[in-house]
Design a protein around this motif. Structure first.
Motif, short mmCIF file in Angstrom:
data_model
loop_
_atom_site.label_atom_id
_atom_site.label_comp_id
_atom_site.label_asym_id
_atom_site.label_seq_id
_atom_site.Cartn_x
_atom_site.Cartn_y
_atom_site.Cartn_z
N GLU A 19 32.61 13.10 17.33
CA GLU A 19 32.90 14.12 17.68
C GLU A 19 31.84 15.16 18.43
N ALA A 20 30.70 14.98 17.85
CA ALA A 20 29.43 15.72 18.65
C ALA A 20 29.24 14.96 19.95
N ALA A 21 29.24 13.60 19.90
CA ALA A 21 28.88 13.14 21.29
C ALA A 21 29.94 13.36 22.18
N GLY A 22 31.29 13.50 21.82
CA GLY A 22 32.51 13.97 22.78
C GLY A 22 32.13 15.36 23.21
N LYS A 23 31.91 16.02 22.41
CA LYS A 23 31.59 17.47 22.84
C LYS A 23 30.39 17.52 23.80
N MET A 24 29.28 16.86 23.57
CA MET A 24 28.31 16.97 24.51
C MET A 24 28.21 16.34 25.59
N VAL A 25 29.26 15.20 26.10
CA VAL A 25 29.46 14.56 27.29
C VAL A 25 30.84 15.15 27.86
N GLY A 26 31.58 16.17 27.34
CA GLY A 26 33.07 16.67 27.60
C GLY A 26 34.04 15.46 27.55
N GLN A 28 37.03 14.60 25.63
CA GLN A 28 38.00 15.11 24.72
C GLN A 28 38.65 13.94 23.91
N LYS A 29 38.73 12.50 24.49
CA LYS A 29 39.28 11.47 23.50
C LYS A 29 38.44 11.20 22.70
N LEU A 30 37.16 10.90 23.00
CA LEU A 30 36.04 10.72 22.26
C LEU A 30 36.00 11.78 20.99
N GLN A 31 35.89 12.98 21.31
CA GLN A 31 36.13 14.10 20.40
C GLN A 31 37.33 13.95 19.45
N GLY A 32 38.40 13.63 19.95
CA GLY A 32 39.62 13.47 19.16
C GLY A 32 39.50 12.35 18.06
N GLU A 33 39.07 11.29 18.65
CA GLU A 33 38.91 10.21 17.67
C GLU A 33 37.60 10.62 16.40
N GLY A 34 36.99 11.31 16.95
CA GLY A 34 35.79 11.55 16.01
C GLY A 34 36.58 12.48 14.92
N LEU A 35 37.48 13.54 15.35
CA LEU A 35 38.10 14.30 14.44
C LEU A 35 39.10 13.32 13.54
N VAL A 36 39.82 12.21 14.20
CA VAL A 36 40.63 11.24 13.35
C VAL A 36 39.97 10.74 12.16
N ASP A 37 38.70 10.18 12.83
CA ASP A 37 37.79 9.23 11.68
C ASP A 37 37.20 10.40 10.51
N GLN A 38 37.09 11.50 10.85
CA GLN A 38 36.65 12.46 9.76
C GLN A 38 37.94 12.64 8.76
N ALA A 39 39.16 12.64 9.22
CA ALA A 39 40.16 12.85 8.54
C ALA A 39 40.39 11.61 7.62
N LYS A 40 40.34 10.35 8.10
CA LYS A 40 40.36 9.14 7.50
C LYS A 40 39.27 9.09 6.45
#
Length: 61
Positions: A19-26, A28-40
């Motif tokens: 999520e942090a990497a996705g935010k840093m580079v803009g 959104q797909k990577l950021q969303g994957e991060g949120l999914v991983d966090q929930a899992k």
């Protein structure tokens, strides 16, 4: 700690990083994957916590 607790927390940490990497580079797909991983990870760690509580309750009786 059981394996579900360890794996869940590791997956949650991986999600934080994605999520942090996705935010840093803009990205959104990577950021969303991060949120999914966090929930899992939270779900798996929660399952592990529940298993541990049941095990402890059985050990006490």
């Amino acid at each position: 700690m059981n394996k579900d607790q360890v794996q869940g927390r590791a997956t949650e940490a991986k999600g934080d990083i994605k999520e942090a990497a996705g935010k840093m580079v803009g990205n959104q797909k990577l950021q969303g994957e991060g949120l999914v991983d966090q929930a899992k990870g939270k779900a798996q760690a929660g399952l592990g916590d529940a298993k541990e509580k049941v095990k402890n309750a059985i050990d006490r009786s």
